[in-house]
Design a protein around this motif. Structure first.
Motif, PDB file in Angstrom:
ATOM      1  N   ARG A  91       0.816  -1.208   0.000  1.00  0.00           N
ATOM      2  CA  ARG A  91       0.000   0.000   0.000  1.00  0.00           C
ATOM      3  C   ARG A  91       0.850   1.259   0.000  1.00  0.00           C
ATOM      4  O   ARG A  91       1.802   1.364   0.765  1.00  0.00           O
ATOM      5  CB  ARG A  91      -0.889   0.038   1.238  1.00  0.00           C
ATOM      6  N   GLY A  92       0.477   2.200  -0.854  1.00  0.00           N
ATOM      7  CA  GLY A  92       1.160   3.491  -0.863  1.00  0.00           C
ATOM      8  C   GLY A  92       2.467   3.479  -1.638  1.00  0.00           C
ATOM      9  O   GLY A  92       3.072   4.522  -1.842  1.00  0.00           O
ATOM     10  N   VAL A  93       2.912   2.304  -2.073  1.00  0.00           N
ATOM     11  CA  VAL A  93       4.122   2.238  -2.897  1.00  0.00           C
ATOM     12  C   VAL A  93       3.661   1.947  -4.331  1.00  0.00           C
ATOM     13  O   VAL A  93       3.071   0.910  -4.608  1.00  0.00           O
ATOM     14  CB  VAL A  93       5.097   1.157  -2.395  1.00  0.00           C
ATOM     15  N   LYS A  94       3.913   2.916  -5.196  1.00  0.00           N
ATOM     16  CA  LYS A  94       3.397   2.810  -6.554  1.00  0.00           C
ATOM     17  C   LYS A  94       4.287   1.934  -7.422  1.00  0.00           C
ATOM     18  O   LYS A  94       5.478   1.787  -7.142  1.00  0.00           O
ATOM     19  CB  LYS A  94       3.324   4.202  -7.169  1.00  0.00           C
TER      20      LYS A  94
ATOM     21  N   GLU B 357       6.687  -8.173   2.203  1.00  0.00           N
ATOM     22  CA  GLU B 357       6.861  -6.889   1.528  1.00  0.00           C
ATOM     23  C   GLU B 357       8.320  -6.436   1.610  1.00  0.00           C
ATOM     24  O   GLU B 357       8.874  -5.909   0.650  1.00  0.00           O
ATOM     25  CB  GLU B 357       5.936  -5.831   2.147  1.00  0.00           C
ATOM     26  N   VAL B 374      10.691   2.503   3.102  1.00  0.00           N
ATOM     27  CA  VAL B 374       9.800   2.666   1.941  1.00  0.00           C
ATOM     28  C   VAL B 374       8.373   2.228   2.300  1.00  0.00           C
ATOM     29  O   VAL B 374       7.390   2.877   1.941  1.00  0.00           O
ATOM     30  CB  VAL B 374      10.327   1.854   0.730  1.00  0.00           C
ATOM     31  N   ILE B 375       8.265   1.152   3.059  1.00  0.00           N
ATOM     32  CA  ILE B 375       6.937   0.643   3.422  1.00  0.00           C
ATOM     33  C   ILE B 375       6.221   1.617   4.371  1.00  0.00           C
ATOM     34  O   ILE B 375       5.032   1.897   4.214  1.00  0.00           O
ATOM     35  CB  ILE B 375       7.045  -0.762   4.054  1.00  0.00           C
ATOM     36  N   ARG B 377       6.784   4.874   4.651  1.00  0.00           N
ATOM     37  CA  ARG B 377       6.429   6.010   3.822  1.00  0.00           C
ATOM     38  C   ARG B 377       5.138   5.744   3.037  1.00  0.00           C
ATOM     39  O   ARG B 377       4.235   6.568   2.994  1.00  0.00           O
ATOM     40  CB  ARG B 377       7.518   6.219   2.787  1.00  0.00           C
ATOM     41  N   GLY B 378       5.100   4.585   2.414  1.00  0.00           N
ATOM     42  CA  GLY B 378       3.941   4.216   1.616  1.00  0.00           C
ATOM     43  C   GLY B 378       2.685   4.134   2.465  1.00  0.00           C
ATOM     44  O   GLY B 378       1.632   4.617   2.089  1.00  0.00           O
ATOM     45  N   PHE B 379       2.847   3.557   3.634  1.00  0.00           N
ATOM     46  CA  PHE B 379       1.708   3.396   4.533  1.00  0.00           C
ATOM     47  C   PHE B 379       1.095   4.754   4.878  1.00  0.00           C
ATOM     48  O   PHE B 379      -0.121   4.912   4.937  1.00  0.00           O
ATOM     49  CB  PHE B 379       2.163   2.683   5.807  1.00  0.00           C
ATOM     50  N   LEU B 380       1.964   5.725   5.135  1.00  0.00           N
ATOM     51  CA  LEU B 380       1.462   7.038   5.549  1.00  0.00           C
ATOM     52  C   LEU B 380       1.039   7.897   4.367  1.00  0.00           C
ATOM     53  O   LEU B 380       0.429   8.945   4.531  1.00  0.00           O
ATOM     54  CB  LEU B 380       2.543   7.783   6.340  1.00  0.00           C
ATOM     55  N   ASN B 381       1.389   7.447   3.170  1.00  0.00           N
ATOM     56  CA  ASN B 381       1.179   8.270   1.987  1.00  0.00           C
ATOM     57  C   ASN B 381      -0.272   8.221   1.512  1.00  0.00           C
ATOM     58  O   ASN B 381      -0.658   7.399   0.722  1.00  0.00           O
ATOM     59  CB  ASN B 381       2.119   7.768   0.893  1.00  0.00           C
ATOM     60  N   VAL B 382      -1.064   9.133   2.035  1.00  0.00           N
ATOM     61  CA  VAL B 382      -2.453   9.210   1.607  1.00  0.00           C
ATOM     62  C   VAL B 382      -2.512  10.299   0.543  1.00  0.00           C
ATOM     63  O   VAL B 382      -1.990  11.383   0.752  1.00  0.00           O
ATOM     64  CB  VAL B 382      -3.350   9.606   2.784  1.00  0.00           C
TER      65      VAL B 382
END
Ligand SMILES: Nc1ncnc2c1ncn2[C@@H]1O[C@H](COP(=O)(O)OP(=O)(O)O)[C@@H](O)[C@H]1O
Ligand SMILES: [Mg+2]
Lengths: 251, 407
Positions: A91-94, B357, B374-375, B377-382
């Protein structure tokens, strides 16, 4: 390039690969056949060094370095790459971020270079902006994996069922790119790269020219030979019969 | 309600404990702090404090801001607006200027809600008043900063934000504390009024410290076709924070969105919720939260949607990520419907980082640490939707900056 000796691999306390030997020379592409559950994916994961796949015995040497105990990312640095059969969603990683990561770049932007790579696999900018593998169809997963390989461009590529779920239009496209990534378009003496391809149904082999093939049964390589012969037996008579014909050695 | 009645009610609620969060001893904190003189420009603000402003998303130069408001402890030291159609001043000045303002005070939040609301009324230290005039659409954000620089201070602000009909108002608000402050209490009342066809976006960064107690009380009243969007970012430790902003979608097709991004570390204790009361036909709300808990942090993440009108739609999405065995996350989504023609839903998930992951990313060449980062960051990236482009970029930058600090 890759040399596996007497390899025994355990997953969750269960022995999956037994005393396996395999050699892949620089410039060669091998194909691995075998029924579901025989241990093909396990072998690739062990070569890549995933911690759940414990090497109990034997060794793996890659480009002259004993990598049996190296962490995955160190193996990747030495030049190996893998396209996964069932990659996880993050999630959140494109997908675009994954492409940047595979290219070894810290950049967060999905720039022109990434977009150009995407185009080669019929992947749109919108798709590059989707969370990787989240809600991807079977075919989309494969194209996304191959795109990441294209970005990473490793010297030794392992492809775990790159053809399953891919539609007719895209399979040729994927085949072309795999040929390029494995130096298949070059004269044999000029080929620098190597690969190992798992294919269940063999579709992709219509588009890729590989050198040798192996049949895996129950965690061992039960049969090895020239690609065309092995493929012919496997496709026409099934795995078991093919192994019988080759008597557990070469075809 | 007359001023006298308001005070009476506040007196009654002086010792009334809040429904949620641990009880704060208000008296430990002083209201008798130094007053600071007003500045002619933000540049005059002491250099040593500028980093704390930046950390809360406040641009000390005032560049690319439609206006700036800065309150230091209990004094308003700067307040200026650059664009027509916008008003910005201290609530105290606004109350002196506009008689009609009393129609907005304690209208969205009851003064006797708890001892914190009561204390702000009885011992108010300013706060800001921001208003966009009817039809005005300034896409550049106004910035407002509530800054604590003294130990033991009690900052009691009452903010009033009004977007008149068909206007658009974008606000960045930063609450920050100077790093040398060991303990302080921030009580902040914010009442938002989104008139017909108007839109408010409210991006708030909290940059507290491990000794700060925080009790904001916020509510929004959203009329026909009005839009309210809140983005809340908290990345630094705080001693104790409890808030439960509530949007009342009273008009037809009113919309409220809350997005909260929380990285709770150290001994942080947070009880954070968002509530939408859908009273107007066809109104909608979306509540999204991402919570990371590490060290000994304790987080309660709440979401509540109450559907009281036809064809309303509300969704809660709450995700938590645990990075430590000593941390705790409670995710509490609630839905309440009082009639049948509506659609309310929630999804909640709390877990740890999946090994799979990390390994996938390592197979692309990252080290275990890089993969973890990276994970996270992605998690928080709304993806923040609804902000003007420049503000969305700016918010992303602020988010990256605060993430940089914790990782
Ligand atoms: N993570 C795992 N946990 C438990 N068993 C596993 C795991 N991965 C693979 N296996 C088992 O190992 C065997 C080989 O699986 P796999 O290598 O995926 O086969 P293939 O790729 O040839 O279909 C199967 O019996 C499978 O159930
Ligand atoms: Mg498999």
């Amino acid at each position: 390039m890759l040399e596996i000796k007497d390899l025994t691999v355990e997953v969750e306390g269960k022995e999956i690969i037994r005393d396996l030997n395999l050699n892949i020379e620089r410039g060669a592409v091998h194909v691995l056949f075998g029924p579901n559950g025989c241990g093909k994916t396990t072998l690739l994961m062990a070569i890549l060094g995933f911690p759940n796949y414990k090497v109990k015995k034997g060794s793996i040497t890659f480009r002259g370095v004993d990598i049996t105990d190296l962490p995955t990312n160190e193996r990747v640095k030495l030049g190996m790459g893998m396209s996964f059969q069932h990659p996880p969603e993050i999630r959140g990683v494109k997908l675009g971020d994954m492409v940047n990561i595979a290219r070894g770049r810290k950049e967060e932007k999905i720039d022109e270079d990434v977009i150009e790579l995407g185009k080669r696999l019929n992947i749109s900018v919108d798709f590059l902006n989707r969370d990787v593998n989240l809600g991807f169809s079977g075919g989309e997963v494969k194209r996304s994996e191959i795109l990441q390989m294209l970005a990473q461009s490793p010297e030794f590529i392992m492809l775990d069922e790159p053809d399953s779920g891919v539609d007719v239009e895209n399979i040729e496209l994927i085949g072309d790119i795999i040929n390029e990534l494995m130096d298949r378009n070059k004269m044999p003496s000029k080929r620098e790269r190597a690969g190992l391809i798992i294919t269940h149904l063999g579709f992709i082999l219509r588009y890729i020219n590989a050198d040798r093939a192996h049949v895996m049964l129950d965690g061992r390589i039960a049969c090895t030979g020239m690609l065309d012969e092995v493929t012919k037996h496997v496709m026409e008579e099934g795995f078991e019969r093919c192994v019988e014909l080759c008597g557990g050695k070469g075809v | 309600m007359s001023k006298k009645e308001i005070i009476e009610q506040a007196e009654h609620a002086k010792t009334k404990k809040a429904a949620l969060g641990e009880d704060v001893d208000i008296e430990k904190y002083t209201t008798g702090t130094k007053n600071y003189d007003a500045l002619n420009s933000l540049d005059e603000f002491p250099e040593e404090y500028k980093q704390s402003l930046l950390d809360a998303g406040i641009e000390p130069s005032g560049k690319e801001r439609a206006g700036s408001f800065l309150q230091r402890d209990r004094s308003v030291v700067f307040s200026k607006v650059k664009y027509k159609g916008l008003e910005l001043m201290s609530t105290t000045d606004a109350m002196a200027k506009y008689d009609w303002l009393e129609d907005y005070l304690w209208k969205a939040i009851p003064v006797d809600m708890d001892k914190y609301t009561a204390n702000v009324e009885l011992d108010q230290s300013h706060g800001y008043f921001i208003r966009s005039e009817a039809g005005s659409k300034v896409t550049m954000p106004v910035q407002a900063c509530l800054f604590i620089t003294s130990d033991k201070v009690r900052q009691n602000v009452h903010n009033i934000i009004i977007a008149e009909e068909n206007s658009e108002l974008h606000i960045i608000t930063g609450c920050s504390v100077y790093h040398a402050v060991n303990s302080a209490l921030h009580l902040g009342i914010s009442e938002f009024y989104v008139k017909k066809g108007a839109k408010i976006t409210f991006t708030m960064i909290h940059n507290w410290g491990g000794g700060i107690e925080v009790r904001p009380r916020s509510a929004m009243v959203i009329e026909d076709d009005g839009v309210f969007i809140s983005n809340y970012i908290l990345m630094t430790p705080v001693k104790s924070l409890q808030m439960y902003p509530t949007a009342y979608c009273v008009g037809r097709n009113a919309r409220a969105t809350f997005q909260s991004i929380v990285y709770a570390s150290g001994d942080t204790k947070i009880d954070l919720g968002s509530r939408a009361v859908l009273q107007g036909e066809g109104s909608r709300s979306e509540i999204i939260s991402r919570v990371i808990a590490t060290d000994n942090a304790k987080v309660v993440a709440r979401g509540d949607v109450i559907g009281e009108a036809e064809n309303v739609k509300g969704h809660i999405e709450c995700r938590g990520l645990m990075l430590s065995d000593n941390a705790e996350v409670d995710s509490i989504p609630e839905l309440k419907a009082t009639l049948k023609e509506l659609d309310l839903s929630h999804e909640a998930a709390v877990g740890k980082i999946a090994e799979e992951e990390i390994q996938y990313l390592m197979a692309r060449g990252l080290s275990e640490e890089e993969a973890t980062s990276v994970i996270i960051r992605g998690f928080l990236n709304v993806d923040i939707t609804g902000l003007p482009d420049a503000l969305a970029k700016e918010t992303k930058k602020m988010f990256d900056m605060s993430l940089e600090k914790v990782m």
